[in-house]
Design a protein around this motif. Structure first.
Motif, mmCIF file in Angstrom:
data_model
loop_
_atom_site.group_PDB
_atom_site.id
_atom_site.type_symbol
_atom_site.label_atom_id
_atom_site.label_comp_id
_atom_site.label_asym_id
_atom_site.label_seq_id
_atom_site.Cartn_x
_atom_site.Cartn_y
_atom_site.Cartn_z
ATOM 1 N N PRO A 150 0.744 -1.020 0.079
ATOM 2 C CA PRO A 150 -0.042 0.072 -0.212
ATOM 3 C C PRO A 150 0.740 1.337 0.014
ATOM 4 C CG PRO A 150 -0.630 -1.688 1.685
ATOM 5 C CD PRO A 150 0.774 -2.145 1.226
ATOM 6 N N LYS A 151 0.387 2.100 -0.677
ATOM 7 C CA LYS A 151 1.171 3.448 -0.874
ATOM 8 C C LYS A 151 1.715 3.960 0.658
ATOM 9 C CE LYS A 151 1.338 7.781 -3.131
ATOM 10 N NZ LYS A 151 1.980 8.840 -1.861
ATOM 11 N N ALA A 152 0.550 3.972 1.646
ATOM 12 C CA ALA A 152 0.729 4.557 2.770
ATOM 13 C C ALA A 152 1.680 3.842 3.647
ATOM 14 C CB ALA A 152 -0.247 4.603 3.890
ATOM 15 N N GLU A 153 2.078 2.414 3.506
ATOM 16 C CA GLU A 153 2.980 1.801 4.307
ATOM 17 C C GLU A 153 4.288 1.840 3.481
ATOM 18 O OE1 GLU A 153 5.399 -1.248 5.825
ATOM 19 O OE2 GLU A 153 3.831 -0.195 6.458
ATOM 20 N N SER A 154 4.440 2.098 1.993
ATOM 21 C CA SER A 154 5.472 2.520 1.255
ATOM 22 C C SER A 154 6.124 3.882 1.732
ATOM 23 C CB SER A 154 5.189 2.592 -0.090
ATOM 24 O OG SER A 154 6.401 2.894 -0.889
ATOM 25 N N ASP A 155 5.387 4.719 1.893
ATOM 26 C CA ASP A 155 5.751 5.960 2.313
ATOM 27 C C ASP A 155 6.482 6.084 3.794
ATOM 28 O OD1 ASP A 155 4.958 7.018 0.045
ATOM 29 O OD2 ASP A 155 3.100 7.778 0.627
ATOM 30 N N LYS A 156 5.709 5.268 4.701
ATOM 31 C CA LYS A 156 5.980 5.315 5.945
ATOM 32 C C LYS A 156 7.446 4.482 6.046
ATOM 33 C CE LYS A 156 4.447 3.534 10.659
ATOM 34 N NZ LYS A 156 3.241 3.032 11.249
ATOM 35 N N ALA A 157 7.583 3.382 5.313
ATOM 36 C CA ALA A 157 8.867 2.483 5.395
ATOM 37 C C ALA A 157 10.046 3.257 4.999
ATOM 38 C CB ALA A 157 8.572 1.342 4.366
ATOM 39 N N LEU A 158 9.764 4.261 4.003
ATOM 40 C CA LEU A 158 10.837 5.246 3.363
ATOM 41 C C LEU A 158 11.318 6.082 4.418
ATOM 42 C CD1 LEU A 158 12.542 6.197 0.987
ATOM 43 C CD2 LEU A 158 10.473 7.662 0.373
ATOM 44 N N GLU A 211 11.030 5.763 7.841
ATOM 45 C CA GLU A 211 11.717 5.043 8.867
ATOM 46 C C GLU A 211 13.041 4.247 8.269
ATOM 47 O OE1 GLU A 211 8.421 2.571 10.406
ATOM 48 O OE2 GLU A 211 7.378 4.120 11.156
ATOM 49 N N GLY A 212 13.267 4.252 6.982
ATOM 50 C CA GLY A 212 14.326 3.657 6.737
ATOM 51 C C GLY A 212 14.241 2.085 6.961
ATOM 52 N N ARG A 213 13.216 1.630 6.529
ATOM 53 C CA ARG A 213 13.222 0.198 6.572
ATOM 54 C C ARG A 213 12.378 -0.555 5.495
ATOM 55 N NH1 ARG A 213 7.867 -0.833 7.298
ATOM 56 N NH2 ARG A 213 6.388 0.789 8.489
ATOM 57 N N GLU A 214 12.339 -1.894 5.031
ATOM 58 C CA GLU A 214 11.790 -2.386 4.115
ATOM 59 C C GLU A 214 10.100 -2.537 4.479
ATOM 60 O OE1 GLU A 214 11.706 -6.796 1.562
ATOM 61 O OE2 GLU A 214 13.451 -6.062 3.065
ATOM 62 N N ALA A 215 9.388 -1.935 3.091
ATOM 63 C CA ALA A 215 8.108 -2.093 3.274
ATOM 64 C C ALA A 215 7.373 -3.282 3.502
ATOM 65 C CB ALA A 215 7.461 -1.339 2.078
ATOM 66 N N ARG A 216 6.319 -3.450 4.348
ATOM 67 C CA ARG A 216 5.592 -4.663 4.579
ATOM 68 C C ARG A 216 4.776 -4.899 3.320
ATOM 69 N NH1 ARG A 216 6.440 -3.072 9.812
ATOM 70 N NH2 ARG A 216 4.669 -1.793 9.889
ATOM 71 N N THR A 217 4.504 -6.171 3.016
ATOM 72 C CA THR A 217 3.513 -6.505 1.848
ATOM 73 C C THR A 217 2.186 -7.097 2.453
ATOM 74 O OG1 THR A 217 4.582 -8.529 1.456
ATOM 75 C CG2 THR A 217 5.381 -6.746 0.010
ATOM 76 N N ILE A 218 1.304 -6.943 1.627
ATOM 77 C CA ILE A 218 -0.029 -7.473 1.949
ATOM 78 C C ILE A 218 -0.481 -8.617 0.995
ATOM 79 C CG2 ILE A 218 -2.433 -6.872 2.237
ATOM 80 C CD1 ILE A 218 -1.768 -4.249 3.420
ATOM 81 N N ALA A 219 -0.986 -9.799 1.453
ATOM 82 C CA ALA A 219 -1.528 -10.909 0.505
ATOM 83 C C ALA A 219 -2.991 -10.513 -0.161
ATOM 84 C CB ALA A 219 -1.348 -12.023 1.083
ATOM 85 N N PHE A 220 -2.881 -10.752 -1.366
ATOM 86 C CA PHE A 220 -4.268 -10.517 -1.791
ATOM 87 C C PHE A 220 -4.742 -11.709 -2.544
ATOM 88 C CE2 PHE A 220 -1.815 -8.693 -5.299
ATOM 89 C CZ PHE A 220 -2.684 -9.137 -6.372
#
Length: 301
Positions: free
Chosen positions: A102-110, A112-121
């Motif tokens: 999700p874009k919100a997770e991608s922005d937050k991970a950037l 916080e300097g970490r790898e973004a978490r993925t969501i299964a669908f």
């Protein structure tokens, strides 16, 4: 999206539970009455095999509807090939699993300097058997003729030999030993019909793929009864999928696990999806061993 995923998983799991409660293994039983050639379901347009839970879904439809081919198309694929789905035909729901960020997770991970978490669908889509279509090219409407009888033995032998698995012959039991990474099998004469020895070998090769040096699936199933049953379900499915791909009619190898499998499926409607997914990965690994070894031989020259 989550509700859609849960609904599909529940529907498929309940169908399989109903079969198991009747003492039938749906990855084996269909071939008793099937009109279609033994094999994996394929997309008639791309030629690619369906995998994982979609194999069980489409096998069930082939038997229920008495289809004579295991070739499937989406509505648009049928149109692109010059044909059409007949009015009133009911399609079969299959699924595609993937993950997204999700874009919100991608922005937050950037930040916080970490790898973004993925969501299964899990995405549903509808396919139709070629028997439900008109106007398709003739070669797409029928399955290829499968090999028969003794022709199957050398085919299975080549596949097993290409894996390079350590196989020891002797004793009365068949098993895979993770600690020594070898397969133990009784002599071939103990099985009567030669292909039955290879059916057993293909099941044990399913376990063999789980070793840490391969697909790393075997945490330690022998220490936990439920994990052991899950691994047996995976190997049973892998054997069935692999047999079908080679043209060998799958047979029941471990009916005594039905009770344990029922317990697992009743507790978790994702269990059969995971087992089928692992089984397809195991089949791909086994079938790719030959090409991998050829590439290694060429590189060594």
């Amino acid at each position: 999206m989550g509700q859609d995923r849960s609904s599909l998983q529940g529907e498929v799991t309940q169908r399989i539970i109903a079969e198991l409660e009747q003492g039938r293994q749906p990855w084996v039983q269909p071939w008793d009455d099937a009109k279609a050639t033994v094999g994996l379901p394929r997309n008639a347009h791309t030629g690619r095999c369906y995998s994982g839970i979609n194999i069980l879904i489409l096998w069930a439809r082939v038997v229920e509807q008495g289809f004579a081919a295991q070739r499937w198309l989406t509505f648009h694929q049928a149109r692109s090939l010059g044909g059409n789905v007949r009015r009133g035909e009911q399609g079969s729901t299959v699924c595609y699993a993937d993950r997204f960020i999700p874009k919100a997770e991608s922005d937050k991970a950037l930040i916080e300097g970490r790898e973004a978490r993925t969501i299964a669908f899990l995405k549903r889509f509808t396919v139709f058997n070629v028997a439900q279509c008109d106007g398709l090219p003739a070669h797409l409407v029928v399955d290829d003729v499968a090999p028969q009888g003794q022709e199957l033995v050398p085919i299975a032998h080549r596949v097993a030999e290409a894996t390079g698995a350590k196989i020891r012959i002797g004793g009365k039991q068949a098993f895979y030993a993770p600690l020594t990474d070898h397969i133990q099998l009784p002599p071939q004469f103990a099985y009567g019909v030669p292909i039955n020895w290879y059916r057993t070998l293909l099941h044990e090769l399913g376990h063999w793929t789980g070793h840490s040096s391969r697909l790393n699936r075997l945490a330690d199933p022998f220490l936990d009864k439920a994990e052991y049953a899950r691994e047996e379900l995976c190997a049973e499915l892998a054997s069935s999928f692999l047999c079908a791909e080679l043209g060998i009619v799958p047979t029941v190898r471990h009916a005594d696990y039905i009770g344990a499998w029922l317990e697992i499926l009743r507790e978790d409607d994702r269990a059969i999806f995971r087992a089928a997914s692992h089984a397809s990965r195991a089949v791909d690994y086994i079938l790719n061993c030959g090409s991998d070894r050829e590439e290694a031989d060429l590189a060594a020259r």
